[in-house]
Design a protein around this motif. Structure first.
Motif, mmCIF file in Angstrom:
data_model
loop_
_atom_site.group_PDB
_atom_site.id
_atom_site.type_symbol
_atom_site.label_atom_id
_atom_site.label_comp_id
_atom_site.label_asym_id
_atom_site.label_seq_id
_atom_site.Cartn_x
_atom_site.Cartn_y
_atom_site.Cartn_z
ATOM 1 N N VAL A 319 9.257 28.755 11.949
ATOM 2 C CA VAL A 319 10.457 28.405 11.200
ATOM 3 C C VAL A 319 10.102 27.473 10.043
ATOM 4 N N GLN A 320 9.162 26.549 10.277
ATOM 5 C CA GLN A 320 8.699 25.696 9.184
ATOM 6 C C GLN A 320 8.029 26.528 8.098
ATOM 7 N N ARG A 321 7.279 27.539 8.531
ATOM 8 C CA ARG A 321 6.631 28.426 7.560
ATOM 9 C C ARG A 321 7.690 29.188 6.760
ATOM 10 N N MET A 322 8.773 29.599 7.432
ATOM 11 C CA MET A 322 9.859 30.273 6.721
ATOM 12 C C MET A 322 10.532 29.315 5.749
ATOM 13 N N ALA A 323 10.658 28.052 6.145
ATOM 14 C CA ALA A 323 11.289 27.069 5.262
ATOM 15 C C ALA A 323 10.477 26.890 3.985
ATOM 16 N N ARG A 324 9.143 26.971 4.104
ATOM 17 C CA ARG A 324 8.317 26.863 2.903
ATOM 18 C C ARG A 324 8.530 28.056 1.978
ATOM 19 N N ARG A 325 9.082 29.130 2.531
ATOM 20 C CA ARG A 325 9.416 30.300 1.704
ATOM 21 C C ARG A 325 10.915 30.342 1.414
ATOM 22 N N ASN A 326 11.558 29.173 1.510
ATOM 23 C CA ASN A 326 12.953 28.941 1.085
ATOM 24 C C ASN A 326 13.995 29.559 2.002
ATOM 25 N N ALA A 327 13.631 29.870 3.247
ATOM 26 C CA ALA A 327 14.605 30.353 4.233
ATOM 27 C C ALA A 327 14.674 29.346 5.372
ATOM 28 N N ILE A 328 15.774 28.599 5.422
ATOM 29 C CA ILE A 328 15.931 27.546 6.421
ATOM 30 C C ILE A 328 16.708 28.118 7.609
ATOM 31 N N VAL A 329 16.069 28.155 8.763
ATOM 32 C CA VAL A 329 16.660 28.757 9.958
ATOM 33 C C VAL A 329 17.470 27.701 10.704
ATOM 34 N N ARG A 330 18.741 27.987 10.951
ATOM 35 C CA ARG A 330 19.605 27.075 11.697
ATOM 36 C C ARG A 330 19.669 27.440 13.175
ATOM 37 N N HIS A 331 19.503 28.722 13.505
ATOM 38 C CA HIS A 331 19.559 29.176 14.893
ATOM 39 C C HIS A 331 18.297 29.979 15.189
ATOM 40 N N LEU A 332 17.547 29.560 16.218
ATOM 41 C CA LEU A 332 16.282 30.210 16.529
ATOM 42 C C LEU A 332 16.451 31.690 16.871
ATOM 43 N N ALA A 333 17.603 32.055 17.421
ATOM 44 C CA ALA A 333 17.813 33.464 17.789
ATOM 45 C C ALA A 333 17.707 34.377 16.574
ATOM 46 N N ALA A 334 17.989 33.831 15.378
ATOM 47 C CA ALA A 334 17.910 34.653 14.169
ATOM 48 C C ALA A 334 16.492 35.110 13.902
ATOM 49 N N VAL A 335 15.507 34.317 14.305
ATOM 50 C CA VAL A 335 14.113 34.689 14.088
ATOM 51 C C VAL A 335 13.790 35.981 14.831
ATOM 52 N N GLU A 336 14.312 36.108 16.038
ATOM 53 C CA GLU A 336 14.071 37.316 16.823
ATOM 54 C C GLU A 336 14.767 38.522 16.198
ATOM 55 N N THR A 337 16.017 38.304 15.755
ATOM 56 C CA THR A 337 16.810 39.410 15.224
ATOM 57 C C THR A 337 16.272 39.903 13.891
#
Length: 952
Positions: A319-337
């Protein structure tokens, strides 16, 4: 200097006039607080945030690492071992007890560190997604973190905002807030700054706004009276218990797999203990204790009890890696989906385009004017075309055309709430980009802000709504003091229906049916140029007797049409490549916009979303029954002139067609669609607080390319979870099979105790625990840091119903486990006298060789586990963390074989170079055999007539 602030009881602010509240709080309604004063108040009162729940002390988190039943059994075993040593004193130190305690403590430390890192990652994400507030400080509007708002701040509110703190209203323009979370009232509350006399309940305080409530309509200005835990929301928060931590479906599934494996292994351990006791005729407490220790150690080593913690750590790192690509994850379940997303339904403005609207054309009764320049800098050449001619003619700006253009841009400039600002040579817009473009266009035409402010003073507003598609402002006119000017802007087709005349030069003329058709044709022409169009109109009302009650939608009638304004929001260069990448990954991009259908189709074709240019409008959707809409969404990828309720219907129709939908939104009314979508994505820059709260992911740059990047990262994270799951299960099953078949085949492979009496085991309990610590720790985490495969975005989305462990994975796990056990037992047999292969070594030597071989098997398995299809040599050095983890594990194994105090603790002996080479040669067999099985699998599944690619 503001007057010294005296404490004002926040609960009584609604009973005081606005001026009294302002004075008591030492503020200024025009300039707000100074930076120094705001800083001092922030230090005195603390940040504007709810007091976090009392953090769990570190010692409690550390103790929690010892709460697992198997770990408790190990601690009991260490205690018994220590008691036996004290009774027998058969060695210098209680090495077995020390070894067990050391390994348990090291495992606990690793778990503690993983948990701490996961918490730090989540905290960092919360900071990145902190809410914003608009305030006036030092006389300027600015956006600050909501946590920095202090009592006395002047806050600005508009539709879509979340109120950052409790405040007393100073101004209200049709302001309504939703206070359902605070009062239970389902309907929005209308707000008015009038003072209230007497004591009233919170829900009846119409002149107050409350922290955490949402602005659903209109706009307003308020002075902050309470922050943090002093707000109404803070008082409620103080009475609430902490919600249980969020667990994702993936974590729940892995926990279920872990429990299943744990039960299976514990049964195997119980069978082994019983078999050894009965077959080997175990007698005496020390021997019985050794068998019990073995069973517990085997269960601990084989059960991936730390799997949920590792998953959480990998998710947090990903999720931190995604944040560095400007996508901030608020719910971990979204990563799976994300890995299953088959449709990305995106807004156009700001996501597929740059969100830097630039006025390109103004069309009036006498012709067309083109404005140069890009972005928000108010610099650009103005050229003109007379009606019915081609080519530039700047001299034409001296007649009726100039007057019409100036009138059109004056209406556009005044009927806005945006602010154009310059900071170190960089021009920015506070507010809506479309309104900002109108202000910039007016400046290019020579209409100075100061002159327009001096002539037209605003006295009222009819706010924009998505249903009316219009906005109007009312102004006094310093040059015509007997009149009130009404300036209206909105969708041209809607606006024309409210107009009866048209401006031409200084005069007006009736708006005939033929002329309406001409204007609509001109509007379509602008749209075919990919220009977003707005219509502007005006009206003059008598000032005599005009009052606040005269401000309403009824003023938007009998208007004089002034002109069309065409602007462009250029497509992002990276969006075209992102659309192509999404298509290659089996994901269908869909554009849903409020723009004109022709404009949407042109942009859609330019980006590669569609080829045929077909677009369906909101009006057409209204006429479609659900079953017809479900058929339409299969083929149509452009939707224009839609309202938020249309977005919701589109999302539901796509889901009924079994699509996994990622949906973007930025407005308050987008919240239902964001919640309904499988993945709700809010805009971080232009999005409202309400939309961000409803979303699973927030885009820090409002860029469509960031959505595609997030999908790629989501696929990579899920793939990495499968990698270390494949690795852990393969290694652990190999250990279990080694122990089980080692005991079962002891007589065949020559495994007997020293002196020929009693029983012997392939590995000691402490050695099994060491393998568990060395191989299940750093290498497993390093697999979670594997970079995304180049092929991640070249295959279709993962079916949602597909489990985390597939049949193919189970087959690979069983294959590796079998090879590991067979190879390890082969080394054991070759080191011992007798058996299938004659050896000459002692039992301690044979166990050390077995111990080392099993560790090396696990380290070779790491590279196998990166894929069930691709060769281990594909991208062999792409993850340096993995190599570092493998080298660390290897060094630890060297240490346990040669360091004297570790030799005593783990009953090992020194090995020769030839021994190491033999262990490496046997352990590497798992790599070559797995490579062969992958090659056969690729050959079997390769398209007919093609050979398996040699590079994988």
């Amino acid at each position: 200097m503001p007057p010294e602030r005296t404490p004002t009881e926040p609960m009584a602010a609604y009973r005081l006039p606005p001026d009294a509240v302002i004075t008591a709080l030492g503020s200024d309604p025009r300039r707000g607080l100074s930076d120094n004063e705001a800083r001092a108040r922030l230090e005195r009162d603390g940040p504007n945030q709810l007091t976090p729940t009392r953090p769990v002390p570190g010692w409690r988190k550390l103790l929690a690492q010892f709460s697992d039943v198997l770990v408790i059994l190990l601690l009991v075993a260490a205690g018994i071992s220590l008691a036996l040593w004290l009774f027998e004193r058969d060695s210098e130190l209680p090495y077995e007890a020390i070894a067990i305690l050391t390994i348990v403590l090291l495992n606990a430390a690793m778990g503690f560190i993983q948990q701490a890192r996961a918490e730090q990652a989540v905290a960092a994400l919360q900071r990145m997604s902190a809410a914003q507030a608009r305030v006036i400080r030092n006389g300027q509007q600015m956006a600050i973190a909501a946590s920095e708002v202090v009592a006395g701040d002047i806050i600005l509110l508009e539709e879509g905002d979340t109120v950052p703190a409790d405040g007393r209203l100073l101004q209200s323009v049709a302001l309504q807030t939703s206070e359902a979370a605070l009062t239970g009232e389902s309907l929005p509350e209308s707000k008015d700054p009038e003072t209230i006399t007497g004591e009233v309940a919170v829900g009846d305080r119409q002149n107050m706004v409350f922290s955490g409530t949402a602005v659903t309509y209109g706009r307003g200005k308020a002075i902050v009276t309470a922050t943090g835990m002093q707000t109404q929301t803070g008082r409620i928060a103080g009475m609430l218990e902490e919600a249980p931590p969020e667990t994702t479906p993936l974590q729940q599934e892995l926990s279920r797999v872990g429990r299943l494996l744990g039960l299976l292994v514990m049964v195997i351990a119980a069978v082994m203990i019983t078999t050894i006791i009965l077959v080997e005729h175990v007698r005496g407490l020390p021997a019985l204790f050794d068998v019990l220790i073995l069973g517990v150690a085997l269960a601990v080593a084989a059960v991936p009890e730390g799997l949920p913690a590792v998953v959480t750590a990998v998710l947090a790192l990903g999720v931190q890696r995604m944040a560095r690509r400007n996508a901030i994850v608020r719910h971990l379940a979204a990563v799976e989906t994300l890995g299953s997303a088959s449709v990305i339904a995106s807004d156009k403005t700001g996501t597929l385009t740059r969100n830097e609207m630039t006025v390109r054309a103004v069309v009036t009764a006498s012709g067309r004017v083109t404005l140069g320049g890009t972005g928000y800098e108010p610099v650009g050449e103005v050229t003109a075309h007379r009606a019915g001619t081609t080519g530039a003619d700047t001299a034409a700006l001296d007649d009726d055309l100039r007057l019409e253009v100036e009138r059109a841009l004056t209406v556009g400039d005044r009927a806005t709430n945006a602010v154009l600002q310059e900071d170190d040579g960089r021009w920015t817009i506070q507010g809506d980009p479309t309104e900002g473009a109108l202000i910039v266009a007016a400046r290019k035409a020579g209409l100075a802000d100061e002159l327009l402010d001096a002539r037209f003073a605003r006295v009222g507003e009819v706010p924009f709504s998505s249903e009316r598609k219009l906005m109007s402002t009312l102004h006094t006119d310093a040059q015509q003091q007997e009149s009130i000017q009404v300036f209206t802007k909105g969708a041209p087709d809607v606006l024309l229906g409210r107009c009866t005349r048209e401006r031409i030069g200084k005069a007006t003329r009736p708006l005939t049916t033929e002329r309406r058709k001409e204007i609509l044709a001109l509007n379509d022409g602008l749209a075919r140029e990919a220009l977003r169009t707005l219509g502007v109109a005006a009206r003059v009302l008598p000032a005599d007797g005009f009052g606040p009650d005269d401000i309403g939608e009824h003023v938007e009638q009998d208007l004089v049409f002034v002109g069309l304004i065409g602007m462009i929001d250029p497509p992002r260069e990276e969006a075209t490549a992102a659309v192509a990448e999404a298509r290659a990954a089996g994901i269908r991009p869909v554009m849903i916009t409020g723009d004109h259908p022709v404009t949407a189709a042109v942009i859609g074709q330019e980006l590669g979303i569609v080829r045929d240019g077909r677009a369906v409008t909101g009006a057409e959707i209204d006429k479609m029954p659900d079953h017809l809409l479900e058929q339409t969404v299969r083929d149509v990828s452009i939707y224009a002139r839609v309202n938020p309720d249309h977005k919701l219907r589109i999302v539901k129709a796509l889901q009924k067609d079994r699509a996994i939908v990622a949906m973007t939104g930025d407005g308050v009314n987008d919240a239902p669609a964001l919640r309904t979508a499988d993945i709700g994505i809010a805009m971080g820059i232009t999005g409202t607080d309400v939309s961000r709260e409803a979303a699973d992911i927030v885009l820090a740059d409002d860029n469509f390319a960031s959505i595609v990047a997030a999908v790629e990262e989501g696929r990579a994270i899920f793939a990495n979870i499968r990698k270390f799951l494949r690795y852990l299960l393969s290694s652990n099953i190999g250990e279990v099979m080694t122990m089980f078949f080692g005991v079962l085949l002891a007589d065949i492979i020559g495994l007997t105790a020293a002196g020929g009496s009693g029983f012997a085991l392939p590995l000691l309990a402490t050695q099994i625990l060491w393998i568990n610590m060395v191989t299940d720790g750093a290498p497993a985490l390093a697999l979670g840091l594997d970079p995304a495969s180049p092929a991640a975005m070249t295959h279709p989305p993962r079916p949602r119903q597909e489990g985390v462990i597939t049949r193919q994975m189970w087959a690979g796990i069983a294959f590796v486990g079998t090879v590991t056990a067979a190879g390890t037992l082969l080394v054991l047999d070759a080191c011992l006298p007798g058996g299938l292969i004659e050896g000459t070594g002692t039992l301690a030597y044979a166990q050390t060789m077995t111990f080392t071989t099993l560790v090396l098997f696990s380290l070779f398995t790491v590279f196998n586990s990166r894929s069930d299809e691709l060769s281990a040599f594909c991208g062999l050095f792409s993850n340096l963390w993995l190599w570092g983890a493998v080298m660390l594990s290897l060094l630890l194994q060297v240490a346990v074989v040669y360091l004297p105090f570790l030799q005593k603790a783990f009953s090992t002996v020194s090995l020769e170079l030839a021994d190491w080479l033999a262990c490496f040669a046997v352990a590497s067999s798992v790599l070559w055999l797995r490579e062969l099985s992958k090659l056969i699998s690729r050959w079997r599944h390769a398209p007919q007539g093609q050979s398996a690619p040699s590079h994988v």
